[in-house]
Structures are given as C-alpha cells and as structure tokens.
Design an enzyme around this catalytic site. Structure first.
Site, PDB file in Angstrom:
ATOM      1  N   GLU A  26      49.932  29.967  44.095  1.00 12.65           N
ATOM      2  CA  GLU A  26      50.758  31.127  44.464  1.00 12.65           C
ATOM      3  C   GLU A  26      49.818  32.291  44.655  1.00 12.65           C
ATOM      4  O   GLU A  26      49.233  32.801  43.703  1.00 12.65           O
ATOM      5  CB  GLU A  26      51.770  31.418  43.366  1.00 12.65           C
ATOM      6  CG  GLU A  26      52.801  30.309  43.262  1.00 12.65           C
ATOM      7  CD  GLU A  26      53.864  30.609  42.236  1.00 12.65           C
ATOM      8  OE1 GLU A  26      54.034  31.777  41.873  1.00 12.65           O
ATOM      9  OE2 GLU A  26      54.497  29.652  41.785  1.00 12.65           O
ATOM     10  N   THR A  40      44.159  35.365  47.072  1.00  9.98           N
ATOM     11  CA  THR A  40      44.001  34.303  48.077  1.00  9.98           C
ATOM     12  C   THR A  40      42.564  33.769  48.105  1.00  9.98           C
ATOM     13  O   THR A  40      42.348  32.552  48.208  1.00  9.98           O
ATOM     14  CB  THR A  40      44.438  34.828  49.456  1.00  9.98           C
ATOM     15  OG1 THR A  40      45.859  35.042  49.395  1.00  9.98           O
ATOM     16  CG2 THR A  40      44.150  33.848  50.577  1.00  9.98           C
ATOM     17  N   THR A  91      40.387  33.652  45.645  1.00 11.81           N
ATOM     18  CA  THR A  91      40.160  32.788  44.479  1.00 11.81           C
ATOM     19  C   THR A  91      40.928  31.482  44.659  1.00 11.81           C
ATOM     20  O   THR A  91      40.428  30.405  44.305  1.00 11.81           O
ATOM     21  CB  THR A  91      40.609  33.498  43.180  1.00 11.81           C
ATOM     22  OG1 THR A  91      40.095  34.811  43.184  1.00 11.81           O
ATOM     23  CG2 THR A  91      40.112  32.777  41.951  1.00 11.81           C
ATOM     24  N   GLU A 118      46.048  42.685  51.979  1.00  9.75           N
ATOM     25  CA  GLU A 118      46.746  42.946  50.721  1.00  9.75           C
ATOM     26  C   GLU A 118      46.025  44.055  49.941  1.00  9.75           C
ATOM     27  O   GLU A 118      44.848  43.916  49.608  1.00  9.75           O
ATOM     28  CB  GLU A 118      46.814  41.672  49.862  1.00  9.75           C
ATOM     29  CG  GLU A 118      47.699  41.887  48.647  1.00  9.75           C
ATOM     30  CD  GLU A 118      47.792  40.670  47.735  1.00  9.75           C
ATOM     31  OE1 GLU A 118      48.915  40.330  47.337  1.00  9.75           O
ATOM     32  OE2 GLU A 118      46.755  40.062  47.421  1.00  9.75           O
ATOM     33  N   GLY A 130      47.156  33.963  41.725  1.00 11.31           N
ATOM     34  CA  GLY A 130      46.101  34.974  41.798  1.00 11.31           C
ATOM     35  C   GLY A 130      45.817  35.322  43.245  1.00 11.31           C
ATOM     36  O   GLY A 130      46.644  35.101  44.135  1.00 11.31           O
ATOM     37  N   CYS A 173      53.039  40.215  43.620  1.00 12.27           N
ATOM     38  CA  CYS A 173      52.800  39.541  44.892  1.00 12.27           C
ATOM     39  C   CYS A 173      53.986  39.691  45.839  1.00 12.27           C
ATOM     40  O   CYS A 173      53.838  39.595  47.052  1.00 12.27           O
ATOM     41  CB  CYS A 173      52.465  38.077  44.658  1.00 12.27           C
ATOM     42  SG  CYS A 173      53.682  37.243  43.628  1.00 12.27           S
ATOM     43  N   LYS A 207      44.414  29.518  31.046  1.00 16.50           N
ATOM     44  CA  LYS A 207      43.304  30.469  31.189  1.00 16.50           C
ATOM     45  C   LYS A 207      43.921  31.758  31.716  1.00 16.50           C
ATOM     46  O   LYS A 207      44.082  31.952  32.914  1.00 16.50           O
ATOM     47  CB  LYS A 207      42.262  29.913  32.161  1.00 16.50           C
ATOM     48  CG  LYS A 207      40.832  30.324  31.888  1.00 16.50           C
ATOM     49  CD  LYS A 207      40.587  31.820  31.873  1.00 16.50           C
ATOM     50  CE  LYS A 207      40.502  32.407  33.251  1.00 16.50           C
ATOM     51  NZ  LYS A 207      40.464  33.902  33.221  1.00 16.50           N
TER      52      LYS A 207
HETATM   53  O1  TXE Z   1      42.442  38.003  40.889  1.00 13.96           O
HETATM   54  P1  TXE Z   1      41.883  36.562  40.723  1.00 13.96           P
HETATM   55  P2  TXE Z   1      41.705  39.408  40.827  1.00 13.96           P
HETATM   56  C1  TXE Z   1      45.314  39.662  44.460  1.00 13.96           C
HETATM   57  C2  TXE Z   1      45.233  41.157  44.618  1.00 13.96           C
HETATM   58  C3  TXE Z   1      43.992  41.504  43.906  1.00 13.96           C
HETATM   59  C4  TXE Z   1      43.117  40.332  44.264  1.00 13.96           C
HETATM   60  C5  TXE Z   1      41.997  40.058  43.322  1.00 13.96           C
HETATM   61  O2  TXE Z   1      45.096  41.482  45.976  1.00 13.96           O
HETATM   62  O3  TXE Z   1      43.427  42.712  44.332  1.00 13.96           O
HETATM   63  O4  TXE Z   1      44.006  39.234  44.237  1.00 13.96           O
HETATM   64  O5  TXE Z   1      42.466  40.134  41.990  1.00 13.96           O
HETATM   65  C6  TXE Z   1      40.944  33.508  37.496  1.00 13.96           C
HETATM   66  N1  TXE Z   1      38.113  29.599  39.276  1.00 13.96           N
HETATM   67  N2  TXE Z   1      46.152  39.232  43.356  1.00 13.96           N
HETATM   68  O6  TXE Z   1      40.262  39.314  41.181  1.00 13.96           O
HETATM   69  O7  TXE Z   1      40.399  36.524  40.748  1.00 13.96           O
HETATM   70  C7  TXE Z   1      40.913  34.866  36.858  1.00 13.96           C
HETATM   71  O8  TXE Z   1      40.111  34.876  35.704  1.00 13.96           O
HETATM   72  C8  TXE Z   1      39.201  29.582  38.500  1.00 13.96           C
HETATM   73  C9  TXE Z   1      47.419  38.674  43.701  1.00 13.96           C
HETATM   74  O9  TXE Z   1      42.009  39.991  39.518  1.00 13.96           O
HETATM   75  O10 TXE Z   1      42.605  35.722  41.692  1.00 13.96           O
HETATM   76  C10 TXE Z   1      42.381  35.087  36.575  1.00 13.96           C
HETATM   77  O11 TXE Z   1      42.765  34.386  35.406  1.00 13.96           O
HETATM   78  N3  TXE Z   1      39.843  30.701  38.111  1.00 13.96           N
HETATM   79  C11 TXE Z   1      48.101  38.055  42.581  1.00 13.96           C
HETATM   80  C12 TXE Z   1      43.049  34.457  37.801  1.00 13.96           C
HETATM   81  O12 TXE Z   1      42.069  33.565  38.334  1.00 13.96           O
HETATM   82  C13 TXE Z   1      39.364  31.879  38.531  1.00 13.96           C
HETATM   83  C14 TXE Z   1      47.849  38.487  41.217  1.00 13.96           C
HETATM   84  C15 TXE Z   1      43.452  35.438  38.892  1.00 13.96           C
HETATM   85  O13 TXE Z   1      42.350  36.225  39.227  1.00 13.96           O
HETATM   86  C16 TXE Z   1      38.220  31.954  39.353  1.00 13.96           C
HETATM   87  C17 TXE Z   1      46.525  38.998  41.004  1.00 13.96           C
HETATM   88  C18 TXE Z   1      37.578  30.754  39.726  1.00 13.96           C
HETATM   89  N4  TXE Z   1      36.501  30.719  40.513  1.00 13.96           N
HETATM   90  C19 TXE Z   1      45.743  39.371  42.070  1.00 13.96           C
HETATM   91  N5  TXE Z   1      37.994  33.263  39.627  1.00 13.96           N
HETATM   92  C20 TXE Z   1      49.442  37.449  42.781  1.00 13.96           C
HETATM   93  N6  TXE Z   1      49.564  36.460  43.669  1.00 13.96           N
HETATM   94  O14 TXE Z   1      50.399  37.798  42.117  1.00 13.96           O
HETATM   95  C21 TXE Z   1      38.950  33.976  39.004  1.00 13.96           C
HETATM   96  N7  TXE Z   1      39.778  33.152  38.326  1.00 13.96           N
END
Ligand code: TXE
Length: 478
Positions: free
Chosen positions: A246, A226, A228, A382, A224, A280, A171
C-alpha cells in the site's frame, strides 16, 4: 525518557545501539528506540517460525478470542495510547482519540469476528466431483508500517494475519515506535503464546531490509512510500513470496458546480488537511469546475484561516506538527517548487509562530496553491503534507483526464448532486477507491488498496483473509 525494546519470543530485548525518538511538536527526544539489524531480525523470525505450527493448530475460535482480548486491553488503555500516538506523531490528541485508537480497536474486533464467518468457496461439478477451497496460513509474515497512522495500520495488518493462523514480525517506523511497543505489552498481558507476535524496531534500510529479505518470511505486507515499496517488491519478487503493497497517492477531490458547495468545501478541507495531509488517502489535488473555482478556493481559505494549529496535547487543536524536521523540509521544498512552476499561494505557505517549546516543533501552515498547471511536478508528485493544489476544469471528460494523469491511483472523491454523473465519473477514475459526496468513510469489509504506482493487492474484509492465507483447492471425485 522511555526505553523502547524489541519484543521477541515473548521477551523484551535491548540492542547495543539506539535511535532517538523525537517529539515532532517540540523537537525533544522522548524515547530511545532499538537499532536492530540482522541478528535481531534472525531471532524474531526464528521465534515466529517456531511458534507458527502451534498457533495455527489452535481452533479459529481460540485465535479469535485472543484478538478480542487484545481489543479489550486496547480499549482499557485507550487514553494512554491516544497520548502516546499524539506525542510520537505530532497529530492532535483529538484526532488520535477519534480516529487512530478507535480504529485500532475496531480492527482487532472486526477480524476476530470476520474469521469466524469466513466461507471459502465450494464448486460442485454436476454429479462427478466437488471442489472446495481451504485457506491455509502462509507462515511468518513481515508487517512493515509507516509513521502517519502507526497503531491504526499495524492493527490493520496484525489482526487478520494472526486470525488466519500466521505468526508475525512487525517493523514499525523508527519515527513512531511508541504504540507498537504498547501493543507488544498488551499481547504479553493477554498471554498470546511466545513468538506469535514479535516487534523489531530499527531503520528501514537495516532492520526492514533484513526482514523482507529473510527467506523464512513467507509474506510481506508493507505500507509506506512508493520508492521504498519498489525496493520491497524487488527483494521478494525473485523468491515468489506473497507481497502486499500500500503505497503513495496523489488523490483528486473533484468538485462539480452542481455539488452541495458547503459540503464539498468542507469535504475538500477535511480530505486535504486531516493529519496534516499525511494520509495516503488525502485529497491533495482539488479539481474544480471552472465556474465555481474562486468560490471553492475562498471557501477553503476561510475555513483554513479558522483552523487551530498548535499544541497537539490541547484538545481543541485541529492541526498538529509534521512528523519530522526532514519531512517538513521536503514539504517546504514542494511549496518552493510550486512557486517556481508558476503557482500562487492562496493561503499559508510558511511556518506558524508558536510559543514556548512548540517554537522548535515541525509545524507548517495549511497551504493552498492555485494557478499551477495540472501537469506541474508539485501538482502530480506526492507531497504528503498540508498542501493542496487547486485546478479548474471545463467538463466531465477533462475532470476525468486530469484525475488520471498522475502516476498514482489510490483514492478519489467526487462531489456532485447528479447521480448518473457520480456513477460515470467514479467508474472512469483509475483508482482503487472512490468516494461520492464524502471522504474516508471507511467500512472494514471493502477492498482497500491502489492501482498504478499506489501499490499491489487489496486488504480489508475477506480480501485481508485472502491476502494472509494460501488458497488450496481440493477436488474430490464422487
Ligand atoms: O517512508 P518509508 P518515509 C510516502 C510519503 C513520504 C514518503 C517517504 O510521500 O514523504 O513516502 O516516507 C520502512 N526495506 N509515505 O521515508 O521509507 C521504514 O522503516 C524495508 C506514504 O518515512 O516508505 C518504515 O517502517 N523497509 C505512506 C516503512 O518502511 C523499509 C506512509 C515506511 O517508510 C525500507 C508513509 C527498506 N529498504 C510515507 N526502507 C502511505 N502510503 O501511507 C524503509 N523501510
């Protein structure tokens, strides 16, 4: 306009409704993405479940050969993939060409080979028994990936998962679906058995949530945010399914006065601003020994002033756009907050003026903030954008305590010429990874992952092979 489709059981599938995929550099819609829900997730998981026994019965050599063929096809299409990744994320084409796509290829090659050299343990007990460990596939794995390094992170999960005999449902982020779609095309090209590799596009709260809750999914590997990550952990915990997380970071770059200053300054800029600060591992908290604080800030500022920001398609561009309008607003909100908390802008802080269609893109100047308390929200939360805060420290103990006073513990870099100080400080920082006199120098064999709110588990090399398998001990009495 591109039409992205789901890839389920070896076939392309459309959905009734779609999501617009927007180019961060221009604000234009470049593709329609399937808006999947429970039905699409059910179909993909069923396909993966059905394909799993056959895939795991193939010899390791055969699975390895499939992965090598995927790597070859990625390499043959590297230029196209580079352009897609840059279009979708807003990152400079030069960065996608030097980092994202080569790493995706390397991930498939590395795990195709690593699995052939895997040697799980053997524990003889004198003359009475012998234990040996088998690594069995876990089953259907859900691979959920973010928008900052789309193909790089998808390949980081898919390659070891497939190598170990699992089947996968991916996904990708709804913001950056293009290279996952291309990878599905490659998988089809190389003739991977239908159902072994599936892609379901859609929103996290819909497709992502349905996927992690699905009881036939036996493992979730998530990268993604923290917040989420916490939701994913909640969804998998009660059913005891394997989960690797991660998550975010607020990583310190620690510069001691005895460091090679030019290299440290260059390193701090690279750590702070690569990929517009959206990695990250980015060093967004620069901790500098008091006596050289101003020199480091000036040195960083001089470098940023020369940085070329603009059209990601231009090979000379060094800084592209942020991933979305909403994300730029979040980052700008933190700059505003930093000023309210008493910080001063040493560089940047605004939107650059760019010509033509780029005027509608989500660009932001690289920004340095000084004068903030190291405990301020802008210095500890972050931001995930081209913004670093710089803080002075007096001695090693204070540097370490400042490094550890955040909720995250993913990575750090330490800049010093004093060898014993480097080892002492590296050991004292609460983070999964520490670099000394470098940043983001990656070796695919080493454990990758974070402590505290940066996640759970480690991937990389043998750690990935362990993550994507169930260890089974067999004890034979002699
Ligand atoms: O990431 P999300 P977002 C951090 C960064 C950013 C914040 C939010 O600070 O501003 O996270 O970013 C999927 N169940 N990072 O909102 O939501 C989503 O569709 C299952 C750090 O864009 O974490 C995507 O495929 N999946 C980071 C993935 O999760 C779900 C990289 C990541 O999205 C879901 C990105 C749910 N309930 C953002 N909700 C890193 N560690 O590198 C969302 N998703």
């Amino acid at each position: 306009m591109r039409e992205i489709r789901n890839f389920i059981a070896g076939e392309w599938k459309s959905t009734a409704s779609s999501i617009d995929d927007v180019s961060p550099a221009t604000g234009e819609v470049v593709a329609w993405v399937p808006r999947s829900g429970q039905a699409e997730v059910d179909a993909a998981v069923a396909a993966a479940r059905e394909a799993q026994p056959g895939w795991s019965r193939l010899s390791t050599q055969e699975r390895s050969r499939y992965l090598l063929r995927i790597a070859e096809r990625l390499e043959a299409r590297a230029e196209e993939l580079t352009n897609l990744e840059s279009l979708d994320t807003g990152k400079p084409v030069a960065l996608a060409a030097s980092m994202d796509i080569p790493r995706a290829i390397a991930n498939f090659r590395f795990f195709a080979n690593a699995v052939l050299h895997d040697s799980p343990g053997c524990h003889p007990v004198d003359q009475s028994a012998i234990n040996y460990t088998l690594r069995k596939p876990v089953g259907v794995c859900a691979l959920i990936t973010p928008w900052n390094l789309p193909l790089y992170l998808l390949s980081w999960k898919a390659a070891p998962a497939l190598a170990m005999g699992n089947t996968v449902v991916c996904k990708p982020s709804e913001l950056t679906p293009l290279t996952a779609h291309a990878l599905a095309d490659i998988v089809r090209d190389v003739g991977l058995p239908p159902g072994v590799f599936n892609v379901v596009h859609g929103y996290g709260a819909e497709a992502g949530d349905a996927l992690v809750r699905h009881r036939d999914v036996k493992l979730v590997s998530f990268t993604g945010g923290t917040q989420t990550g916490a939701k994913v952990a909640e969804a998998t915990a009660a059913s005891f399914r394997k989960t690797s997380l991660e998550l975010g970071g607020k990583n310190p770059t620690i510069v001691f006065a005895d460091a090679d200053r030019a290299k440290a300054i260059e390193g701090a800029v690279r750590a702070g601003f690569t990929n517009q600060g959206q990695i990250c591992l980015c060093g967004s908290r620069v901790l500098v020994e008091q006596s050289i604080h101003d020199e480091v800030v000036e040195g960083m500022t001089r470098r940023l002033a020369k940085m070329r920001i603009g059209d990601p398609k231009d090979p000379s561009t060094q800084l592209g756009a942020l991933v979305s309008a909403a994300h730029r607003e979040k980052v700008e909100g933190y700059i505003k907050l930093a000023l309210e908390e008493g910080g001063k802008i040493a560089h940047g802080g605004g939107r650059p003026r760019l010509p033509g269609p780029l005027a509608n893109g989500f660009f932001l100047e690289p920004t340095i903030i000084t004068g903030l308390s190291s405990k301020a929200r802008a210095a500890t939360e972050e931001i995930f954008g081209p913004v670093v805060t710089v803080h002075p420290f007096d001695d090693d103990a204070r540097a370490i305590s400042m490094a550890n006073e955040v909720r995250y513990g993913l990575a750090a870099s330490v800049w010093t010429r004093d060898l014993s100080r480097a080892h002492r400080v590296a050991a004292a920082i609460d983070s999964g990874m520490v670099w000394v006199n470098t940043w983001m120098m990656r070796d695919l064999r080493v454990p990758f992952g974070g402590m505290k709110d940066s996640g759970l588990g480690r991937e990389g090399g043998v750690y990935s092979l362990e993550t994507f398998s169930e260890a089974r001990n067999v004890c034979v009495a002699l």
